[in-house]
Design a protein around this motif. Structure first.
Motif, PDB file in Angstrom:
ATOM      1  N   PHE A 161      30.531  40.201  12.607  1.00 37.24           N
ATOM      2  CA  PHE A 161      29.736  41.427  12.483  1.00 37.24           C
ATOM      3  C   PHE A 161      28.482  41.152  11.652  1.00 37.24           C
ATOM      4  CE2 PHE A 161      32.222  41.147   8.677  1.00 37.24           C
ATOM      5  CZ  PHE A 161      31.418  41.686   7.670  1.00 37.24           C
ATOM      6  N   VAL A 162      27.500  42.022  11.800  1.00 39.59           N
ATOM      7  CA  VAL A 162      26.324  41.983  10.926  1.00 39.59           C
ATOM      8  C   VAL A 162      25.990  43.415  10.518  1.00 39.59           C
ATOM      9  CG1 VAL A 162      25.188  39.895  11.778  1.00 39.59           C
ATOM     10  CG2 VAL A 162      24.781  42.090  12.925  1.00 39.59           C
ATOM     11  N   VAL A 163      25.265  43.521   9.417  1.00 36.91           N
ATOM     12  CA  VAL A 163      24.743  44.827   9.032  1.00 36.91           C
ATOM     13  C   VAL A 163      23.250  44.804   9.332  1.00 36.91           C
ATOM     14  CG1 VAL A 163      24.512  46.541   7.214  1.00 36.91           C
ATOM     15  CG2 VAL A 163      26.447  44.964   7.200  1.00 36.91           C
ATOM     16  N   ARG A 164      22.854  45.659  10.265  1.00 32.56           N
ATOM     17  CA  ARG A 164      21.443  45.733  10.631  1.00 32.56           C
ATOM     18  C   ARG A 164      20.790  46.834   9.812  1.00 32.56           C
ATOM     19  NH1 ARG A 164      21.766  45.386  17.194  1.00 32.56           N
ATOM     20  NH2 ARG A 164      22.417  43.214  17.316  1.00 32.56           N
ATOM     21  N   VAL A 165      19.741  46.446   9.109  1.00 34.93           N
ATOM     22  CA  VAL A 165      19.113  47.374   8.169  1.00 34.93           C
ATOM     23  C   VAL A 165      17.671  47.635   8.572  1.00 34.93           C
ATOM     24  CG1 VAL A 165      18.546  47.788   5.742  1.00 34.93           C
ATOM     25  CG2 VAL A 165      20.596  46.481   6.333  1.00 34.93           C
ATOM     26  N   SER A 166      17.287  48.864   8.465  1.00 37.13           N
ATOM     27  CA  SER A 166      15.921  49.256   8.741  1.00 37.13           C
ATOM     28  C   SER A 166      15.490  50.257   7.676  1.00 37.13           C
ATOM     29  CB  SER A 166      15.840  49.859  10.141  1.00 37.13           C
ATOM     30  OG  SER A 166      14.540  50.304  10.434  1.00 37.13           O
ATOM     31  N   ASP A 167      14.259  50.751   7.787  1.00 36.78           N
ATOM     32  CA  ASP A 167      13.780  51.703   6.792  1.00 36.78           C
ATOM     33  C   ASP A 167      12.842  52.678   7.481  1.00 36.78           C
ATOM     34  OD1 ASP A 167      12.737  53.094   4.630  1.00 36.78           O
ATOM     35  OD2 ASP A 167      12.587  51.312   3.351  1.00 36.78           O
ATOM     36  N   ARG A 168      13.225  53.935   7.482  1.00 40.91           N
ATOM     37  CA  ARG A 168      12.353  54.928   8.120  1.00 40.91           C
ATOM     38  C   ARG A 168      10.985  54.980   7.457  1.00 40.91           C
ATOM     39  NH1 ARG A 168      14.687  60.301  10.735  1.00 40.91           N
ATOM     40  NH2 ARG A 168      16.576  59.479  11.666  1.00 40.91           N
ATOM     41  N   GLU A 169      10.950  54.666   6.170  1.00 39.27           N
ATOM     42  CA  GLU A 169       9.648  54.732   5.476  1.00 39.27           C
ATOM     43  C   GLU A 169       8.660  53.724   6.040  1.00 39.27           C
ATOM     44  OE1 GLU A 169       9.972  54.700   1.253  1.00 39.27           O
ATOM     45  OE2 GLU A 169      10.836  56.718   1.197  1.00 39.27           O
ATOM     46  N   ALA A 170       9.193  52.571   6.509  1.00 40.39           N
ATOM     47  CA  ALA A 170       8.317  51.572   7.124  1.00 40.39           C
ATOM     48  C   ALA A 170       7.668  52.164   8.382  1.00 40.39           C
ATOM     49  CB  ALA A 170       9.115  50.310   7.473  1.00 40.39           C
ATOM     50  N   TRP A 171       8.440  52.950   9.125  1.00 42.56           N
ATOM     51  CA  TRP A 171       7.923  53.564  10.355  1.00 42.56           C
ATOM     52  C   TRP A 171       6.951  54.698  10.053  1.00 42.56           C
ATOM     53  CZ3 TRP A 171       7.733  51.386  14.779  1.00 42.56           C
ATOM     54  CH2 TRP A 171       8.716  50.451  15.163  1.00 42.56           C
ATOM     55  N   VAL A 172       7.212  55.426   8.991  1.00 36.90           N
ATOM     56  CA  VAL A 172       6.298  56.496   8.620  1.00 36.90           C
ATOM     57  C   VAL A 172       4.949  55.883   8.230  1.00 36.90           C
ATOM     58  CG1 VAL A 172       5.863  58.314   6.907  1.00 36.90           C
ATOM     59  CG2 VAL A 172       8.139  58.103   7.962  1.00 36.90           C
ATOM     60  N   ALA A 173       5.002  54.785   7.475  1.00 36.77           N
ATOM     61  CA  ALA A 173       3.771  54.100   7.079  1.00 36.77           C
ATOM     62  C   ALA A 173       3.031  53.583   8.318  1.00 36.77           C
ATOM     63  CB  ALA A 173       4.096  52.952   6.127  1.00 36.77           C
ATOM     64  N   PHE A 174       3.799  53.019   9.258  1.00 33.06           N
ATOM     65  CA  PHE A 174       3.205  52.509  10.494  1.00 33.06           C
ATOM     66  C   PHE A 174       2.511  53.647  11.251  1.00 33.06           C
ATOM     67  CE2 PHE A 174       3.656  52.139  15.107  1.00 33.06           C
ATOM     68  CZ  PHE A 174       3.133  50.880  15.394  1.00 33.06           C
ATOM     69  N   ALA A 175       3.201  54.772  11.387  1.00 30.54           N
ATOM     70  CA  ALA A 175       2.664  55.901  12.147  1.00 30.54           C
ATOM     71  C   ALA A 175       1.363  56.407  11.517  1.00 30.54           C
ATOM     72  CB  ALA A 175       3.707  57.015  12.226  1.00 30.54           C
ATOM     73  N   ARG A 176       1.411  56.553  10.183  1.00 28.02           N
ATOM     74  CA  ARG A 176       0.212  57.045   9.492  1.00 28.02           C
ATOM     75  C   ARG A 176      -0.949  56.079   9.691  1.00 28.02           C
ATOM     76  NH1 ARG A 176       3.532  58.838   4.183  1.00 28.02           N
ATOM     77  NH2 ARG A 176       4.138  60.916   4.924  1.00 28.02           N
ATOM     78  N   GLN A 177      -0.635  54.802   9.570  1.00 32.89           N
ATOM     79  CA  GLN A 177      -1.667  53.776   9.685  1.00 32.89           C
ATOM     80  C   GLN A 177      -2.314  53.812  11.070  1.00 32.89           C
ATOM     81  OE1 GLN A 177       0.041  49.908   9.016  1.00 32.89           O
ATOM     82  NE2 GLN A 177      -1.782  48.850   9.794  1.00 32.89           N
ATOM     83  N   HIS A 178      -1.519  54.195  12.073  1.00 37.54           N
ATOM     84  CA  HIS A 178      -2.041  54.239  13.438  1.00 37.54           C
ATOM     85  C   HIS A 178      -2.437  55.633  13.881  1.00 37.54           C
ATOM     86  CE1 HIS A 178      -0.141  50.257  13.366  1.00 37.54           C
ATOM     87  NE2 HIS A 178      -1.083  49.941  14.251  1.00 37.54           N
ATOM     88  N   GLY A 179      -2.619  56.502  12.902  1.00 38.06           N
ATOM     89  CA  GLY A 179      -3.208  57.806  13.187  1.00 38.06           C
ATOM     90  C   GLY A 179      -2.294  58.812  13.865  1.00 38.06           C
ATOM     91  N   VAL A 180      -0.993  58.599  13.817  1.00 41.44           N
ATOM     92  CA  VAL A 180      -0.085  59.600  14.372  1.00 41.44           C
ATOM     93  C   VAL A 180      -0.075  60.817  13.428  1.00 41.44           C
ATOM     94  CG1 VAL A 180       2.320  60.125  15.059  1.00 41.44           C
ATOM     95  CG2 VAL A 180       1.348  57.832  15.459  1.00 41.44           C
ATOM     96  N   ALA A 181      -0.262  61.990  13.998  1.00 38.48           N
ATOM     97  CA  ALA A 181      -0.321  63.200  13.161  1.00 38.48           C
ATOM     98  C   ALA A 181       1.006  63.403  12.452  1.00 38.48           C
ATOM     99  CB  ALA A 181      -0.638  64.418  14.031  1.00 38.48           C
ATOM    100  N   GLU A 182       0.889  63.886  11.197  1.00 38.75           N
ATOM    101  CA  GLU A 182       2.074  64.008  10.332  1.00 38.75           C
ATOM    102  C   GLU A 182       3.199  64.786  11.028  1.00 38.75           C
ATOM    103  OE1 GLU A 182       3.450  62.514   6.745  1.00 38.75           O
ATOM    104  OE2 GLU A 182       1.445  62.232   7.666  1.00 38.75           O
ATOM    105  N   GLU A 183       2.861  65.885  11.705  1.00 35.51           N
ATOM    106  CA  GLU A 183       3.897  66.744  12.306  1.00 35.51           C
ATOM    107  C   GLU A 183       4.535  66.086  13.529  1.00 35.51           C
ATOM    108  OE1 GLU A 183       0.718  67.329  12.109  1.00 35.51           O
ATOM    109  OE2 GLU A 183      -0.107  68.152  13.977  1.00 35.51           O
ATOM    110  N   LEU A 184       3.901  65.031  14.049  1.00 37.04           N
ATOM    111  CA  LEU A 184       4.479  64.357  15.223  1.00 37.04           C
ATOM    112  C   LEU A 184       5.380  63.182  14.851  1.00 37.04           C
ATOM    113  CD1 LEU A 184       1.478  64.371  17.747  1.00 37.04           C
ATOM    114  CD2 LEU A 184       3.481  65.880  17.686  1.00 37.04           C
ATOM    115  N   ILE A 185       5.410  62.826  13.564  1.00 35.09           N
ATOM    116  CA  ILE A 185       6.173  61.639  13.152  1.00 35.09           C
ATOM    117  C   ILE A 185       7.661  61.739  13.507  1.00 35.09           C
ATOM    118  CG2 ILE A 185       6.897  60.256  11.148  1.00 35.09           C
ATOM    119  CD1 ILE A 185       4.073  60.502  10.038  1.00 35.09           C
TER     120      ILE A 185
END
Lengths: 431, 431
Positions: free
Chosen positions: A160-184
């Protein structure tokens, strides 16, 4: 099942003794690992005000609920999960405990789904949460607990493995690419389904955010996009000697809207490639549930009983460990008292009572039977010893069933003799 | 509870860690006594087809049900008791086991009643049953288990009695006095309420059966009316040394229509005079539930968690035993690791992991704190030992918190040292 008028409802399980023992194996393993980690057990009601789940989800309710009106006209629901109740309980009691709260629960949940292999309408869930600590140290402690749970079930590195991610990384990505806050949130939902979506549909959905499949998949593929929290967790687990079980996987965001940061899944990496457990950080839920009354950052995960059991049974070394446990637990008693002379039944009853009170598990024939049949019954019960009460009473014979050897002793000192004997190995003793 | 939006539903309990520990004390005591008696654990669903309860009761349903229609249009009910499900399960699986079946369950039941002290809308019940043995030996084994359960909770002779009666004695009485066969169930209902009924009303009711209060009370008062089954149980329990806990009480018939023979109640004889547990023989239920498919005589009893808990708390010696257990279990961990030097946190994490894997319950501060505060935290956790990881690492200090003494050891052999140390008493050792 001819002639049997009733069955359990579809998707509901009867736990006959053999099945109940498997359930207990899962529960005892879960409980013992949680206690080793210093977690305290709690339990919330199986039936809750439906409004609690509405509040948690922000107004949307799953269609898979056992929801009804009680006799008092209340809109109530059999709990589909435990976290909403936990948030309520923690808000109410957090003042009584030093922080962080390290709490676990083993309980049943209910979802009206199509019953299938590996999924019923009820299931048991091991819920483990840390409340009151916002840093990745809490996530690392939880992920360690998830790993040690798998090891306690007999799984090894590579299973088995534990796969780890971070929603904050995606929020930062979205903001950086101009995705509107309410669409995140909508964007995160698209990422959540990225592996299952058809390429054209995915591209179309991403374009609606001004993004491309290439850009998003590129972000997932680049380990440099790991968040600071992920790196802290990696360092923590490496120090513990658990680094090898960890994997960065930014494609994981987990569906539920309430996650706020680090999310993770324990993943079967050999067999069916299923998630065995999953969870993450939900820093705003306690505040939401308590209408802002209590603000308590939190992180937690849940492991259900269906998938872990299937995985154990499909994995030879884990299954051997479970079977050995079941074999030991499956014994109806330690000592089976053979009443070889019915005139001594009263003496046998007294012996049975004294031995049980001393903590020994004892069974005996409720009605008279010939001695051969009673020895067979003793073997069926998987007792270690048959204690023979016959016409030599107060002299007793103790037969070691596996070794087919025997010893003699006196009724007056039987409790001391037999409790002592149970602590020794089964081999024939030199008398 | 200002600012807290949600509460548990009326009559439903939240088990915060302290309450959950009390629950676990009851569960572990029940489970351990049942295992000593050679009983196997089973579990049935919390939600059942309402028709199952209709069948059991012969068409009448309690008005106190959590009953609703599920999404598939099924008429379903949260179980108000377990015996109907047990009868279904036993009919289905009895062929797989030697008789008699000795089975127990610890589970939650639900009744829509007015919540009050000592009664909620959910409660936990310890159910113990013997199926497949029609003789009083089975009832005696069960009554012994009920008595030993009370003793295991720390009650002593004089705190409680088991009042035993036999419906068959009443059936014989009714026939002898010309009560029509079809009226016997109604007559039993009158006997059931004999202590609570007003004298005139009672006399009127009994006259409708051609009986008088004097005749019925005279029957109750005369020990010569004990049934053969009662006398056999009395002899059996006397042989076990438990005769003093038994009392003939023919006024007990227990309300439920499905009882067929011996019935009994464990009765608090000192405090509130409540029934702590009750049960009896139900020889026709398995056949009824299986539409005649399986005929299995049976006897069983149930003990709820509300009354026994109240009685424990009201009884000094039983309560002291529970509090001592809670004190031991209440410790969050055995060892609290004090990270006295943050540069050694990685080493501390490894130690924590190794100790936990060796079965030791370990907690540690997730974030940095000054050493004084950490020792306070160690004491709050009620750990036996504080293990100090400081700048002397790999040299470690082990503080015995109760004795306020300390020892030194090496990180390399820490697991062996500390697991061994946990097996020893707390007093300061000669070094």
């Amino acid at each position: 099942m001819a002639g049997l008028a009733f069955q359990a409802l579809p998707g509901f399980r009867d736990f006959s003794p053999g099945e109940c023992a498997v359930r207990n194996y899962l529960f005892e393993t879960w409980r013992s690992v949680a206690r080793r980690f210093g977690f305290s057990e709690y339990e919330t009601p199986i039936l809750e005000d439906t409004a609690l789940y509405l509040k948690k989800s922000g107004g949307e309710l799953s269609s898979q609920l056992f929801r009804f009106e009680d006799q008092g006209g209340r809109d109530v629901t059999l709990r589909p999960e435990v976290t909403a109740s936990l948030a309520r309980l923690a808000a109410q009691h957090q003042r009584d405990f030093p922080k962080p709260l390290k709490w676990f629960e083993i309980g049943q949940c209910f979802r009206y789904e199509k019953p299938q292999k590996g999924r019923g309408r009820e299931f048991h869930q091991f819920n483990v949460d840390i409340l009151g600590e916002a840093g990745p140290v809490a996530d690392a402690e939880l992920i360690s607990l998830a790993i040690e749970t798998m090891l306690a079930f007999g799984f090894v590195e590579g299973d088995f493995v534990v796969r780890v991610s971070d929603r904050e990384a995606w929020v930062a990505f979205a903001r950086q690419h101009g995705v509107a806050e309410e669409l995140i949130p909508d964007f995160l939902n698209v990422v959540d389904k990225i592996e299952r979506e058809k390429p054209e549909a995915l591209e179309a959905k991403l374009q609606s955010f001004g993004l491309t499949t290439g850009l998003v998949k590129g972000f997932i593929a680049d380990p440099a996009n790991a968040s600071a929290a992920y790196n802290a967790i990696k360092d923590d687990l490496t120090a513990r000697g658990l680094g090898a079980y960890l994997e960065l996987d930014l494609s994981i965001v987990r569906g539920l809207a309430y996650y706020t940061g680090v999310v993770f899944e324990v993943f079967d990496s050999k067999k069916s490639m299923r998630a065995v457990a999953g969870g993450g950080r939900y820093d705003t839920l306690v505040s939401t549930i308590s209408d802002g009354g209590v603000d308590l950052p939190a992180t937690g995960f849940a492991m259900g009983d269906y998938v872990i059991r299937n995985l154990i049974e499909e994995t030879t070394h884990a299954n051997m460990q479970m079977q050995a446990w079941l074999q030991r637990q499956g014994a109806a008693c330690d000592v089976y008292v053979v009443v070889a002379d019915e005139t001594k039944r009263g003496n046998a009853l007294k012996l049975v009572t004294d031995l049980r009170r001393a903590g020994v598990s004892v069974d005996f024939p409720l009605i008279a039977g010939n001695v051969g049949k009673l020895f067979k019954r003793a073997e069926q019960s998987r007792a270690r010893f048959a204690l023979v009460v016959g016409n030599e009473y107060p002299q007793l014979k103790l037969k070691i069933l596996s070794a087919r050897s025997e010893e003699s002793g006196d009724a007056d000192s039987a409790v001391e003799w037999i409790t002592g004997r149970l602590l020794e190995p089964d081999g024939p003793l030199l008398v």
